[in-house]
Design an enzyme around this catalytic site. Structure first.
Site, short mmCIF file in Angstrom:
data_model
loop_
_atom_site.label_atom_id
_atom_site.label_comp_id
_atom_site.label_asym_id
_atom_site.label_seq_id
_atom_site.Cartn_x
_atom_site.Cartn_y
_atom_site.Cartn_z
N LYS A 188 49.44 29.94 46.79
CA LYS A 188 49.34 31.38 47.08
C LYS A 188 50.18 31.79 48.27
CE LYS A 188 45.27 32.75 44.64
NZ LYS A 188 44.05 33.53 44.59
N LYS A 194 48.63 29.06 35.61
CA LYS A 194 47.39 29.58 35.03
C LYS A 194 47.49 31.09 34.82
CE LYS A 194 44.58 30.69 39.01
NZ LYS A 194 43.24 30.98 39.43
N LYS A 218 45.28 37.26 37.58
CA LYS A 218 45.30 38.71 37.75
C LYS A 218 46.54 39.17 38.51
CE LYS A 218 40.40 38.70 38.88
NZ LYS A 218 40.32 37.76 40.01
N1 AQP Z 1 43.42 30.96 34.02
C1 AQP Z 1 42.15 30.61 34.20
N2 AQP Z 1 41.57 29.72 33.37
C2 AQP Z 1 40.27 29.35 33.54
N3 AQP Z 1 39.48 29.87 34.51
C3 AQP Z 1 40.01 30.76 35.36
N4 AQP Z 1 39.53 31.44 36.41
C4 AQP Z 1 40.49 32.24 36.92
N5 AQP Z 1 41.63 32.10 36.23
C5 AQP Z 1 41.37 31.19 35.25
C6 AQP Z 1 38.15 31.32 36.89
O1 AQP Z 1 37.61 32.62 37.01
C7 AQP Z 1 36.72 32.66 38.12
C8 AQP Z 1 37.05 33.83 38.98
O2 AQP Z 1 38.34 33.65 39.55
P1 AQP Z 1 38.81 34.64 40.68
O3 AQP Z 1 39.18 35.92 40.10
O4 AQP Z 1 37.80 34.72 41.74
O5 AQP Z 1 40.01 33.94 41.37
P2 AQP Z 1 41.25 33.23 40.84
O6 AQP Z 1 40.89 31.89 40.29
O7 AQP Z 1 42.22 33.23 41.97
O8 AQP Z 1 41.71 34.15 39.63
P3 AQP Z 1 43.06 34.85 39.46
O9 AQP Z 1 43.02 35.62 38.19
O10 AQP Z 1 44.17 33.87 39.59
O11 AQP Z 1 43.05 35.89 40.63
P4 AQP Z 1 44.18 36.18 41.67
O12 AQP Z 1 45.42 36.37 40.86
O13 AQP Z 1 43.73 37.41 42.37
O14 AQP Z 1 44.25 35.00 42.57
C9 AQP Z 1 36.85 31.33 38.84
O15 AQP Z 1 35.76 30.50 38.46
C10 AQP Z 1 38.12 30.75 38.31
O16 AQP Z 1 38.09 29.34 38.29
#
Ligand code: AQP
Length: 334
Positions: A114, A198, A201
């Site tokens: 990140k 992965k 968002k």
């Molecule tokens: N691609 C993914 N596959 C499986 N699980 C996922 N999670 C997120 N992306 C995937 C799971 O969703 C939960 C919430 O995640 P989060 O929104 O708190 O944070 P993150 O993992 O950082 O998700 P993003 O979408 O990648 O958000 P941004 O882009 O803002 O950093 C967690 O249990 C995560 O494992």
């Protein structure tokens, strides 16, 4: 007497919930709510480790609550609230900042991903994010944490912090060591544009993900444009090892259809990916669009969503304060 089982997990209010959040986390949240006491938190303090526009953040918190409810979480059964409304998260995070070692944080791969190439410019909050996550879990003495595979390393750190706290203060078993609950088959849903990253968002291209609020048209377009492979679908998984985008589509199809990967390959081998894409888009439209419609409906009544947060905060705060009282005493804070 055994330790009381308690589930905790959080989702960042950083934008549209997507298929990765849904399959990797939310579906698991919903099935656990039938078996155990569950606390589900909209982690707004985590979100601000990267700059968020205040109005967008406020809306995203409510939208995440709507996403929880539309996916099947019941606020009468599970505690649903936003992190910043329970001050104990920040207080315990500070205490745990003093327990965790710099060397432990230096190993966290999510920070490296990140923060990008210029780590000096990342916020200090982003660096110590895993300590706040440990505080979220330990504040409630949670025993089980449903997360996607991307969070496994942070969970291991939470266990290390709990163990060191118990040892430093000679209070064996005070914090239970939280167990990750990672879905076996779909632990990581990948981007539709790049199967080595992965689904996320914050990825710039909206074509990289299926959002829960996408219309049938958008889902069809995104799946049609998703990267796959020019060769035919093979008859065994080994041949997909170097084709992450194709494997990702097959994985998603297998998960939603509940047909094993082997059987999907049996059924589809020799066919072109366009065949899989048509079937996958149909499945996604029937699984995801009702959730999206429900999110939009729930967002039409913001006071209902605020009420869920208010009730959840009150319940969460009772557990948090009780545990914090003991933590302060153990640490020697008056
Ligand atoms: N691609 C993914 N596959 C499986 N699980 C996922 N999670 C997120 N992306 C995937 C799971 O969703 C939960 C919430 O995640 P989060 O929104 O708190 O944070 P993150 O993992 O950082 O998700 P993003 O979408 O990648 O958000 P941004 O882009 O803002 O950093 C967690 O249990 C995560 O494992």
């Amino acid at each position: 007497m055994g330790i009381k089982k308690l589930v905790f997990s959080g989702v960042q209010p950083t934008g549209n919930l997507h298929l990765g959040n849904y399959l990797g986390a939310l579906k698991n949240f919903v099935s656990l709510q039938k078996e155990m006491e569950c606390i589900y938190c909209v982690v707004d303090l985590h979100a601000i480790t990267v700059f968020q526009k205040p109005n967008e953040l406020r809306n995203n918190v409510l939208e995440t609550v709507a996403g929880f409810q539309a996916s099947g979480l019941d606020p009468e059964k599970s505690i649903i609230f936003n992190q910043s409304s329970v001050p104990g998260h920040a207080e315990l995070a500070w205490i745990l900042n003093c327990i965790a070692r710099i060397g432990w944080l230096n190993r966290m791969t999510q920070f490296k991903d990140k923060a990008g190439s210029d780590k000096e410019k990342a916020s200090v909050g982003l660096y110590i994010y895993p300590n706040l996550m440990a505080a979220d879990i330990l504040l409630y003495k949670a025993t089980h944490v449903p997360v996607g595979a991307d969070q496994k390393q942070h969970l291991e750190l939470s266990r290390d912090i709990a163990q060191k706290f118990n040892k430093d203060f000679n209070c064996k078993n005070f914090f239970p060591l939280p167990e990750p609950l990672i879905p076996k088959k779909v632990s990581r849903i990948m981007s539709l544009r790049d199967g080595t990253k992965k689904m996320s968002k914050s990825e710039d291209s909206d074509y990289s993900r299926i959002n829960l609020k996408d219309s049938a048209d958008e889902i069809n377009k995104k799946i049609k444009k998703a990267k796959s492979d020019s060769e035919e679908i093979p008859d065994n998984l080994k041949n997909l090892e170097k084709k992450p985008e194709a494997l990702n589509l097959i994985n998603i199809y297998s998960e939603i259809s509940k047909i094993s990967l082997e059987n999907v390959l049996n059924e589809m081998s020799g066919k072109e990916y366009s065949y899989l894409k048509t079937k996958l888009a149909e499945l996604l439209v029937s699984e995801i669009t009702p959730v999206g419609k429900e999110i939009k409906k729930l967002l039409g009544d913001k006071s209902h969503l605020e009420q869920i947060l208010k009730k959840g905060k009150e319940k969460a705060n009772i557990i948090a304060e009780e545990n914090l009282k003991n933590i302060r005493e153990i640490v020697g804070l008056i």
